[in-house]
Design an enzyme around this catalytic site. Structure first.
Site, PDB file in Angstrom:
ATOM      1  N   ALA A  14       0.881  -1.175   0.000  1.00  0.00           N
ATOM      2  CA  ALA A  14       0.000   0.000   0.000  1.00  0.00           C
ATOM      3  C   ALA A  14       0.919   1.226   0.000  1.00  0.00           C
ATOM      4  O   ALA A  14       2.134   1.093  -0.117  1.00  0.00           O
ATOM      5  CB  ALA A  14      -0.911  -0.027   1.217  1.00  0.00           C
ATOM      6  N   THR A  37      -1.971  -9.559  -3.138  1.00  0.00           N
ATOM      7  CA  THR A  37      -2.451  -9.462  -4.523  1.00  0.00           C
ATOM      8  C   THR A  37      -1.201  -9.265  -5.377  1.00  0.00           C
ATOM      9  O   THR A  37      -0.649  -8.163  -5.453  1.00  0.00           O
ATOM     10  CB  THR A  37      -3.417  -8.259  -4.691  1.00  0.00           C
ATOM     11  OG1 THR A  37      -4.438  -8.356  -3.702  1.00  0.00           O
ATOM     12  CG2 THR A  37      -4.020  -8.227  -6.071  1.00  0.00           C
ATOM     13  N   ASN A 105       0.159  -0.097  12.509  1.00  0.00           N
ATOM     14  CA  ASN A 105      -0.315   0.520  13.759  1.00  0.00           C
ATOM     15  C   ASN A 105      -0.926  -0.530  14.679  1.00  0.00           C
ATOM     16  O   ASN A 105      -2.101  -0.481  15.020  1.00  0.00           O
ATOM     17  CB  ASN A 105      -1.369   1.586  13.448  1.00  0.00           C
ATOM     18  CG  ASN A 105      -0.754   2.961  13.291  1.00  0.00           C
ATOM     19  OD1 ASN A 105       0.340   3.218  13.778  1.00  0.00           O
ATOM     20  ND2 ASN A 105      -1.436   3.829  12.594  1.00  0.00           N
ATOM     21  N   SER A 131       5.761   6.920  11.665  1.00  0.00           N
ATOM     22  CA  SER A 131       4.891   8.086  11.515  1.00  0.00           C
ATOM     23  C   SER A 131       5.446   9.055  10.482  1.00  0.00           C
ATOM     24  O   SER A 131       6.652   9.185  10.320  1.00  0.00           O
ATOM     25  CB  SER A 131       4.736   8.811  12.850  1.00  0.00           C
ATOM     26  OG  SER A 131       3.939   9.965  12.671  1.00  0.00           O
ATOM     27  N   GLY A 133       3.179   9.710   7.603  1.00  0.00           N
ATOM     28  CA  GLY A 133       2.289   9.593   6.451  1.00  0.00           C
ATOM     29  C   GLY A 133       3.043   9.240   5.187  1.00  0.00           C
ATOM     30  O   GLY A 133       4.177   8.769   5.216  1.00  0.00           O
ATOM     31  N   HIS A 189       1.718   8.812  20.507  1.00  0.00           N
ATOM     32  CA  HIS A 189       1.951   9.810  19.447  1.00  0.00           C
ATOM     33  C   HIS A 189       0.640  10.089  18.708  1.00  0.00           C
ATOM     34  O   HIS A 189       0.260  11.236  18.496  1.00  0.00           O
ATOM     35  CB  HIS A 189       3.016   9.295  18.465  1.00  0.00           C
ATOM     36  CG  HIS A 189       3.036  10.006  17.139  1.00  0.00           C
ATOM     37  ND1 HIS A 189       2.086   9.770  16.155  1.00  0.00           N
ATOM     38  CD2 HIS A 189       3.864  10.946  16.641  1.00  0.00           C
ATOM     39  CE1 HIS A 189       2.336  10.549  15.118  1.00  0.00           C
ATOM     40  NE2 HIS A 189       3.420  11.270  15.383  1.00  0.00           N
ATOM     41  N   GLU A 193      -1.619  13.399  18.464  1.00  0.00           N
ATOM     42  CA  GLU A 193      -1.998  13.887  17.127  1.00  0.00           C
ATOM     43  C   GLU A 193      -3.497  14.206  17.094  1.00  0.00           C
ATOM     44  O   GLU A 193      -3.902  15.263  16.589  1.00  0.00           O
ATOM     45  CB  GLU A 193      -1.653  12.805  16.098  1.00  0.00           C
ATOM     46  CG  GLU A 193      -1.985  13.107  14.668  1.00  0.00           C
ATOM     47  CD  GLU A 193      -1.731  11.883  13.799  1.00  0.00           C
ATOM     48  OE1 GLU A 193      -2.682  11.446  13.105  1.00  0.00           O
ATOM     49  OE2 GLU A 193      -0.606  11.334  13.821  1.00  0.00           O
ATOM     50  N   LYS A 263      -9.263   5.803  12.925  1.00  0.00           N
ATOM     51  CA  LYS A 263      -8.850   4.411  12.741  1.00  0.00           C
ATOM     52  C   LYS A 263      -8.671   3.663  14.056  1.00  0.00           C
ATOM     53  O   LYS A 263      -8.344   2.492  14.065  1.00  0.00           O
ATOM     54  CB  LYS A 263      -7.538   4.372  11.940  1.00  0.00           C
ATOM     55  CG  LYS A 263      -7.757   4.658  10.459  1.00  0.00           C
ATOM     56  CD  LYS A 263      -6.519   4.347   9.653  1.00  0.00           C
ATOM     57  CE  LYS A 263      -6.802   4.415   8.168  1.00  0.00           C
ATOM     58  NZ  LYS A 263      -5.603   4.157   7.364  1.00  0.00           N
ATOM     59  N   HIS A 457     -17.042   2.462  51.623  1.00  0.00           N
ATOM     60  CA  HIS A 457     -15.801   2.287  50.870  1.00  0.00           C
ATOM     61  C   HIS A 457     -14.561   2.841  51.581  1.00  0.00           C
ATOM     62  O   HIS A 457     -13.461   2.709  51.061  1.00  0.00           O
ATOM     63  CB  HIS A 457     -15.933   2.936  49.486  1.00  0.00           C
ATOM     64  CG  HIS A 457     -16.863   2.188  48.585  1.00  0.00           C
ATOM     65  ND1 HIS A 457     -16.637   0.893  48.195  1.00  0.00           N
ATOM     66  CD2 HIS A 457     -18.040   2.557  48.004  1.00  0.00           C
ATOM     67  CE1 HIS A 457     -17.620   0.495  47.405  1.00  0.00           C
ATOM     68  NE2 HIS A 457     -18.489   1.481  47.290  1.00  0.00           N
TER      69      HIS A 457
END
Length: 488
Positions: A14, A37, A105, A131, A133, A189, A193, A263, A457
């Site tokens: 990719a 593929t 990731n 990182s 991109g 990170h 972001e 994501k 408690h």
């Protein structure tokens, strides 16, 4: 098994995978590639990789046969089950001491498990955050490797060669720690972001609704901001985004639907913060802000029913420059909080997992190549160089003096946001954390009394040593038995 001539193999062509391969090739490394593929392998060799030393393979077995020993195989596939399936397909073609690198990731707990499982088979595993991109992968990403320390000497040269470099030539790549440490640091990170992006968006909306700035004016403002304390990749690309026009000459940013995708890495950061009991509030709010943006139809319906503040919905022109500066300062202060919270989480995870993290080194790895790269990270590096055991960045003089200087402007920006009815969840939670962190006595005494009242408690007392717990029979009807204590 015969030894091949390629330096490293890479599975998954990719965008990130392809660009890493081309980056390695540029630095003199020969790379064997495979993709599930297989037509993608042929297309890559005929197009982007044409004229390079890249070797295309149609099976994993063929790719592994092309590698020098110890064999180094890097996987760039979607996180989750696909990584495990790919590893299972690679292992039969490796020998003891060979190395598998997961550059996706992945969740850090998966990398913990894979390091252990593969070590039992004699295979060395590295889980590394990458990182930057598409462009970073091609010309120099930030690389955050962790896993089996025995593997590091065998990949160090390649990783540091292809990584981004800071001004003095130091690579934005160094060993992070054992097990899933590399992927954990990448996860934090990504969480930061999320926070940075949300803060920038809030500054945008505040100035848009408050002053009615158009895209061209935003491009100017953000370009100016990028010359000073906010100098960073995300501010820089925001200025570029504002300047971009659509085919009809209208600003492209105004044509984009306001529903954000994600994501999952920001969510993982927030979940880890909850698991470790760390108040990483800003990243959490940033994740929720994306979730709220996704409720577009509901928001449109609500906008016709629910009322906002009455009166003037704009800042006066005479206050324009002052307001822009207040928003800039609010953004700068909130950004400091975001990084401080991120480092609090790293400290907690280090303790929980038994890792040894070089906090200054992490800042250096983030200094170039990655999405959150900014001049600001140099100051974080200096803070940890001065005090490697620093518990919180806010206690460092650089950060505390900046916050003390700007906090009044930060508050004024938020007061304007409230008056205008502009949502600022990240700005607001950052200030809430700042005020909570600097408060010597919080109202949790009442909270503990409530917990003891309804659930026995127990609580600690200010006039007794820490660690001693007490229970009160608040109504005279309760018993003397208290609940066992636990902490989340």
């Amino acid at each position: 098994m015969a030894q091949g001539t390629c330096d490293i193999g890479l599975i998954g062509l990719a965008v990130m995978g392809q660009n890493l391969v081309l980056n390695m090739n540029d630095h003199g490394y020969s790379v064997a590639v495979f993709n599930r593929t297989t037509s993608k392998v042929d297309e890559f060799l005929a197009d982007e990789a044409k004229g390079t030393k890249v070797v295309g393979c149609h099976t994993i077995e063929e790719m592994c046969a092309q590698l020098k020993t110890p064999r180094r195989v890097m996987i760039m596939v979607k996180a989750g089950d696909v990584v495990d399936q790919t590893i299972d397909q690679i292992v039969p073609h490796l020998e003891k001491g060979d190395i598998i690198i997961d550059g996706g990731n992945s969740l850090f707990t998966d990398s913990n498990r894979r390091t252990k499982d593969l070590a039992a088979k004699g295979i060395l595993f590295i889980g590394t955050g990458v990182s930057g991109g598409e462009e970073g992968a091609r010309f120099g990403p930030s690389i955050m490797p962790g896993g089996n320390p025995e593997a590091w000497p065998h990949v160090k040269e390649i990783f540091q060669a292809i990584s981004a470099k800071v001004e003095d030539g130091t690579p934005c790549c160094d060993w992070v720690g054992e097990g899933g440490a590399g992927h954990y640091v990448k996860m934090v990170h990504n969480g930061i972001e999320y926070g940075d992006m949300q803060l920038i968006c809030e500054a945008y909306q505040l100035l848009k609704d408050g002053l009615g700035l158009d895209a061209e004016q935003f491009a100017t403002v953000f370009t100016e901001w990028n010359q000073g304390e906010l100098d960073s990749f995300l501010i820089e690309i925001s200025a570029t985004i504002f300047a971009k026009k659509d085919d009809d000459g209208a600003p492209m940013v105004d044509k984009i639907l306001d529903t954000a995708g994600q994501k999952g890495t920001g969510k993982w950061t927030a979940i880890s913060a909850l698991d470790l009991g760390m108040p990483v509030t800003l990243i959490g709010e940033s994740v929720f802000a994306r979730c709220l943006s996704a409720l577009k139809d509901e928001r449109v319906a609500a906008s016709k029913i629910l009322e906002g503040p009455a009166g003037e919905r704009h800042i006066g022109e005479d206050h324009r420059e002052v307001f822009i500066e207040e928003v800039r300062r609010a953004l700068y202060c909130s950004k400091m909080i975001s990084y401080a919270q991120g480092y609090m989480l790293l400290r907690a995870a280090e303790k929980e997992e038994g890792w040894t993290l070089n906090m200054g080194g992490v800042a250096l790895m983030w200094r170039g190549g990655c999405i959150i790269r900014s001049a600001f990270l140099g100051d974080i590096k200096k803070a940890f160089d001065k005090d490697p055991k620093l518990t919180n960045l806010l206690m460092d003089e650089f950060f505390s003096s900046a916050l003390n200087k700007y906090q009044e402007s930060w508050r004024k920006a938020l007061i304007h946001a409230i008056k205008l009815g502009v949502p600022t969840p990240a700005f607001s939670t950052a200030l809430g954390f700042y005020d909570g962190y600097r408060t010597a006595r919080l109202p949790a005494n009442l909270l503990q009394a409530q917990r003891d009242f309804f659930g026995a408690h127990t609580y600690e007392r200010v006039d007794k040593p820490r660690g001693q717990f007490f229970h009160t029979n608040w109504t005279g009807r309760g018993g003397r038995v208290s609940s066992s204590t636990y902490n989340a």
